[in-house]
Write a protein that holds these residues in place. Sequence first.
Motif, PDB file in Angstrom:
ATOM      1  N   THR A   1       3.553  14.649  -0.327  1.00  0.00           N
ATOM      2  CA  THR A   1       5.290  15.166  -0.364  1.00  0.00           C
ATOM      3  C   THR A   1       5.507  14.328   1.148  1.00  0.00           C
ATOM      4  N   ALA A   2       4.726  13.986   1.991  1.00  0.00           N
ATOM      5  CA  ALA A   2       5.033  13.086   3.056  1.00  0.00           C
ATOM      6  C   ALA A   2       4.956  11.565   2.572  1.00  0.00           C
TER       7      ALA A   2
ATOM      8  N   VAL B   1       8.278   6.524   0.739  1.00  0.00           N
ATOM      9  CA  VAL B   1       8.375   5.795  -0.094  1.00  0.00           C
ATOM     10  C   VAL B   1      10.268   5.798  -1.031  1.00  0.00           C
ATOM     11  N   SER B   2      10.324   7.054  -0.670  1.00  0.00           N
ATOM     12  CA  SER B   2      11.646   7.072  -1.704  1.00  0.00           C
ATOM     13  C   SER B   2      12.365   6.529  -0.837  1.00  0.00           C
TER      14      SER B   2
ATOM     15  N   GLU C   1       6.363  -2.848   3.540  1.00  0.00           N
ATOM     16  CA  GLU C   1       7.068  -2.018   2.780  1.00  0.00           C
ATOM     17  C   GLU C   1       6.917  -2.534   1.901  1.00  0.00           C
ATOM     18  N   GLN C   2       6.681  -3.881   1.182  1.00  0.00           N
ATOM     19  CA  GLN C   2       6.847  -4.105  -0.113  1.00  0.00           C
ATOM     20  C   GLN C   2       5.658  -3.373  -0.663  1.00  0.00           C
ATOM     21  N   ALA C   3       4.561  -3.433   0.046  1.00  0.00           N
ATOM     22  CA  ALA C   3       2.806  -3.078   0.124  1.00  0.00           C
ATOM     23  C   ALA C   3       2.646  -2.156  -0.368  1.00  0.00           C
ATOM     24  N   LEU C   4       3.268  -0.785   0.417  1.00  0.00           N
ATOM     25  CA  LEU C   4       3.982  -0.280   0.202  1.00  0.00           C
ATOM     26  C   LEU C   4       4.315   0.626  -1.146  1.00  0.00           C
TER      27      LEU C   4
ATOM     28  N   TYR D   1       2.289   2.581  -3.974  1.00  0.00           N
ATOM     29  CA  TYR D   1       2.406   3.864  -4.380  1.00  0.00           C
ATOM     30  C   TYR D   1       1.138   4.785  -5.508  1.00  0.00           C
ATOM     31  N   GLY D   2       1.434   5.917  -5.355  1.00  0.00           N
ATOM     32  CA  GLY D   2       0.429   6.392  -6.510  1.00  0.00           C
ATOM     33  C   GLY D   2      -0.730   6.280  -6.704  1.00  0.00           C
ATOM     34  N   LYS D   3      -0.701   4.593  -6.221  1.00  0.00           N
ATOM     35  CA  LYS D   3      -2.535   4.577  -6.812  1.00  0.00           C
ATOM     36  C   LYS D   3      -3.433   4.750  -6.383  1.00  0.00           C
TER      37      LYS D   3
END
Length: 178
Positions: free
Chosen positions: A128-129, A134-135, A147-150, A154-156
């Motif tokens: 959730t965090a 990411v949102s 930040e772009q890498a994060l 995401y989700g992988k």
Amino acid sequence: MTCAIYYSTYYGSTQQYAEELASRLGTAAEPLPSSPSAVAAEPAAGPLVVLAPAHGPLHDGAKFLQQLPAAVLGNRPACLVTVGMTLDDEAVRADAAGGLLGKLKDSVTRFYLPGRMHYSELSGPHRTAMRGLVSMLKLKPGKSENEQALIASYGKDIDRVDLSRLAPVEAWAREHGA
């Protein structure tokens, strides 16, 4: 002399690094004791290596080192190895562990190692965090490379563990008597 290696881990990558380092140095890696008095009671020996993940603003390793009696760190060299998903250049530039160490910053050597994040294994609150973070980052203009890498990861399930990256930590420990 012996080298004391302690670690905390959430998803296993920090433990993997700690056990590999211990193997290379001919010692054992132990989970961080619940009380720093366990380390304070050890005879002053070789270097103290603490490995811990960066988990948002939390860092078990920095907290543990801050709780040690001053005499412990005054008698032996110490290093803090942070394992995380922050890109290397950003981790070194930001030196978040240095900030978390406070007055110990100048006496504790710091290293940063890449870890792993398997979204399929995240706890509900951690997932959730990450979704919230990411949102928010997606809405931010001028995103950094980190930040772009994060966002892209995401989700992988990402595994950046690289045991060869332990070489500088091993060299530091040997230089300090391990």
